[in-house]
Design a protein around this motif. Structure first.
Motif, PDB file in Angstrom:
ATOM      1  N   ARG A  75       0.978  -0.999   0.044  1.00 40.14           N
ATOM      2  CA  ARG A  75      -0.073   0.070   0.440  1.00 40.14           C
ATOM      3  C   ARG A  75       0.851   1.718   0.168  1.00 40.14           C
ATOM      4  NH1 ARG A  75      -2.134   3.326   3.994  1.00 40.14           N
ATOM      5  NH2 ARG A  75      -3.723   3.994   3.888  1.00 40.14           N
ATOM      6  N   THR A  76       0.755   2.119  -1.545  1.00 39.81           N
ATOM      7  CA  THR A  76       1.578   2.747  -1.111  1.00 39.81           C
ATOM      8  C   THR A  76       1.044   4.635  -1.031  1.00 39.81           C
ATOM      9  OG1 THR A  76       2.801   1.875  -2.709  1.00 39.81           O
ATOM     10  CG2 THR A  76       3.350   4.000  -2.609  1.00 39.81           C
ATOM     11  N   LEU A  77       1.195   5.724  -0.070  1.00 40.48           N
ATOM     12  CA  LEU A  77       0.155   6.479   0.160  1.00 40.48           C
ATOM     13  C   LEU A  77       1.115   7.145  -0.360  1.00 40.48           C
ATOM     14  CD1 LEU A  77      -1.720   7.935   1.854  1.00 40.48           C
ATOM     15  CD2 LEU A  77       0.047   8.666   3.803  1.00 40.48           C
ATOM     16  N   TYR A  78       1.068   8.512  -1.254  1.00 42.30           N
ATOM     17  CA  TYR A  78       1.206   9.732  -2.115  1.00 42.30           C
ATOM     18  C   TYR A  78       0.781  10.392  -1.448  1.00 42.30           C
ATOM     19  CZ  TYR A  78       2.633   6.443  -5.771  1.00 42.30           C
ATOM     20  OH  TYR A  78       3.369   4.599  -6.142  1.00 42.30           O
ATOM     21  N   ASP A  79       1.656  11.776  -1.004  1.00 38.36           N
ATOM     22  CA  ASP A  79       1.005  12.644   0.143  1.00 38.36           C
ATOM     23  C   ASP A  79       0.833  13.844  -0.399  1.00 38.36           C
ATOM     24  OD1 ASP A  79       0.111  14.264   2.290  1.00 38.36           O
ATOM     25  OD2 ASP A  79       1.958  14.789   2.551  1.00 38.36           O
ATOM     26  N   ARG A  80       0.010  14.162  -1.761  1.00 40.18           N
ATOM     27  CA  ARG A  80      -0.421  15.643  -2.400  1.00 40.18           C
ATOM     28  C   ARG A  80      -2.118  15.819  -2.156  1.00 40.18           C
ATOM     29  NH1 ARG A  80       1.211  11.049  -7.181  1.00 40.18           N
ATOM     30  NH2 ARG A  80      -0.500   9.955  -7.100  1.00 40.18           N
ATOM     31  N   MET A  81      -2.607  16.507  -2.858  1.00 40.65           N
ATOM     32  CA  MET A  81      -3.635  16.386  -2.950  1.00 40.65           C
ATOM     33  C   MET A  81      -4.698  16.283  -4.379  1.00 40.65           C
ATOM     34  SD  MET A  81      -4.580  17.772   0.096  1.00 40.65           S
ATOM     35  CE  MET A  81      -6.040  19.124   0.552  1.00 40.65           C
ATOM     36  N   PRO A  82      -5.780  15.360  -4.124  1.00 41.13           N
ATOM     37  CA  PRO A  82      -5.885  14.924  -3.295  1.00 41.13           C
ATOM     38  C   PRO A  82      -4.582  13.529  -3.093  1.00 41.13           C
ATOM     39  CG  PRO A  82      -7.347  13.870  -4.972  1.00 41.13           C
ATOM     40  CD  PRO A  82      -6.242  15.226  -5.880  1.00 41.13           C
ATOM     41  N   ILE A  83      -5.463  12.667  -1.653  1.00 38.46           N
ATOM     42  CA  ILE A  83      -3.729  12.340  -0.790  1.00 38.46           C
ATOM     43  C   ILE A  83      -4.977  10.460  -1.959  1.00 38.46           C
ATOM     44  CG2 ILE A  83      -3.450  10.596   1.503  1.00 38.46           C
ATOM     45  CD1 ILE A  83      -4.629  13.214   2.593  1.00 38.46           C
ATOM     46  N   THR A  84      -3.756  10.243  -2.466  1.00 35.09           N
ATOM     47  CA  THR A  84      -3.722   8.621  -3.285  1.00 35.09           C
ATOM     48  C   THR A  84      -3.811   7.888  -2.766  1.00 35.09           C
ATOM     49  OG1 THR A  84      -3.682  10.380  -4.892  1.00 35.09           O
ATOM     50  CG2 THR A  84      -3.291   8.300  -6.136  1.00 35.09           C
ATOM     51  N   VAL A  85      -3.619   6.649  -2.423  1.00 36.72           N
ATOM     52  CA  VAL A  85      -3.584   5.634  -2.304  1.00 36.72           C
ATOM     53  C   VAL A  85      -3.148   4.576  -3.470  1.00 36.72           C
ATOM     54  CG1 VAL A  85      -3.507   3.633  -0.376  1.00 36.72           C
ATOM     55  CG2 VAL A  85      -4.093   6.115   0.140  1.00 36.72           C
ATOM     56  N   GLU A  86      -2.084   3.683  -3.465  1.00 38.02           N
ATOM     57  CA  GLU A  86      -2.070   2.732  -4.916  1.00 38.02           C
ATOM     58  C   GLU A  86      -2.119   1.513  -3.948  1.00 38.02           C
ATOM     59  OE1 GLU A  86      -1.196   5.324  -8.683  1.00 38.02           O
ATOM     60  OE2 GLU A  86       0.866   3.841  -7.275  1.00 38.02           O
ATOM     61  N   TYR A  87      -2.303   0.322  -4.304  1.00 39.43           N
ATOM     62  CA  TYR A  87      -2.323  -0.927  -3.773  1.00 39.43           C
ATOM     63  C   TYR A  87      -1.504  -1.581  -5.069  1.00 39.43           C
ATOM     64  CZ  TYR A  87      -5.391   0.375  -0.537  1.00 39.43           C
ATOM     65  OH  TYR A  87      -5.294   0.959   0.734  1.00 39.43           O
TER      66      TYR A  87
END
Length: 117
Positions: A75-87
């Motif tokens: 699970r990768t969380l990208y700290d940008r707006m909007p917050i994005t999570v990828e699997y």
């Protein structure tokens, strides 16, 4: 959970434990479909949900957490707006590819033999 099985045959005991361990990780109605979805590449939650529309968001979240705990997905969380999570699948998750191919082949065979389609 790692199982301890008593058997008079050490080889049998080892094989049974290995099979039970594998089934513990991929058990249930949703884990294999989630892994299959991710074999097509990195996806966000909504994309996985679109691939498997009959899973509830709560169940999808729980199963993704379980797959992550078992190191089959990341699970990768990208700290940008909007917050994005990828699997995405880990190398361990990708190692399921041959098993999934065989499982689908057997499923087609089963359907043909039992259902007639």
């Amino acid at each position: 959970m790692i199982y301890r099985i008593k058997s008079t045959e050490p080889a049998c005991q080892y094989e049974l434990m290995a099979a039970r361990d594998a089934l513990e990780v991929i058990q249930g109605k949703w884990r294999i479909p989630i892994v299959i979805s991710l074999t097509y590449g990195t996806k966000r939650f909504g994309e996985i949900h679109r691939d498997i529309p009959d899973i509830s968001p709560k169940m999808l979240s729980q199963e993704l957490k379980a797959l992550e705990e078992n190191r089959l997905i990341t699970r990768t969380l990208y700290d940008r707006m909007p917050i994005t999570v990828e699997y995405s699948l880990t190398p361990l998750g990708m190692s399921l590819q041959n098993l999934l191919v065989e499982l689908r082949n057997w499923g087609r065979h089963f359907r043909k033999e039992i259902v007639g389609n």
